[in-house]
Design a protein around this motif. Sequence first.
Motif, PDB file in Angstrom:
ATOM      1  N   THR A  66       0.752  -1.356  -0.166  1.00  9.46           N
ATOM      2  CA  THR A  66       0.068   0.263  -0.450  1.00  9.46           C
ATOM      3  C   THR A  66       1.048   1.032  -0.034  1.00  9.46           C
ATOM      4  O   THR A  66       2.605   1.241   0.271  1.00  9.46           O
ATOM      5  N   THR A  68      -0.264   4.940   1.143  1.00  8.88           N
ATOM      6  CA  THR A  68      -1.259   6.282   1.689  1.00  8.88           C
ATOM      7  C   THR A  68      -0.606   7.321   1.407  1.00  8.88           C
ATOM      8  O   THR A  68      -1.730   8.234   1.746  1.00  8.88           O
ATOM      9  N   LEU A  77      -7.665   4.494  -2.151  1.00  6.92           N
ATOM     10  CA  LEU A  77      -6.977   3.364  -1.803  1.00  6.92           C
ATOM     11  C   LEU A  77      -5.800   3.162  -2.818  1.00  6.92           C
ATOM     12  O   LEU A  77      -6.139   3.541  -3.851  1.00  6.92           O
ATOM     13  N   VAL A  79      -2.198   1.234  -4.522  1.00 10.87           N
ATOM     14  CA  VAL A  79      -0.977   0.317  -4.357  1.00 10.87           C
ATOM     15  C   VAL A  79      -0.065   0.080  -5.418  1.00 10.87           C
ATOM     16  O   VAL A  79      -0.575   0.377  -6.461  1.00 10.87           O
TER      17      VAL A  79
END
Length: 199
Positions: A66, A68, A77, A79
Amino acid sequence: MPTRTRLAAALIPLLALSACSGGDDSENAETRASSACAAAEGELLAADSQEGEPTLEVPLPEGWETNTSMNSELIRLAVINPALTKDDFAPNIVVTAETSPADEQAAFDRQLAGLEQVAGTSEVTPERGEICGYSAWTLGYDLPAMGAIPVRPAEVQVIVVPHEDRSITYTMTAQSTAPVDPAFEEAVEEIFTGVQITD
């Protein structure tokens, strides 16, 4: 260039998608989601959600992590896979969420208009399907070059989820430099098909 800078540059086109979502809540969303989502194995990541919103989760493929740094009311979100970095660009998949009182077709049409504006073309052909029993569309296009980041292919999945007196549109955008690594394509397939939505 640091990963955060690369990701921020990659996400700039997504901010053009602030056109809204929509739909009519014609049946109980929780019942529909719990029975219609495809099976997903392994670790699930939950996208950020506002109070009262449905929960959207996606599988986390091996080697992905991930990021952020860009999370916001729009971006829920992100990734990335640093091991697949090429041309100083880490392949990434970003989930955005927006609300609107519009019906689901209007919601998608507005998202499509935003995507076509980013891509600089109206020759984008969406394919309609379902995710967790909700209307969904997938499409592909090329993102323009941005500084040192070359033109790159993007694959998008748009899901419209009726919720109370509104709808929430989730837009999942996957992008990687060309030629696309088969490992990236496998990860996109795993994430796009493994979406879990509960209300």
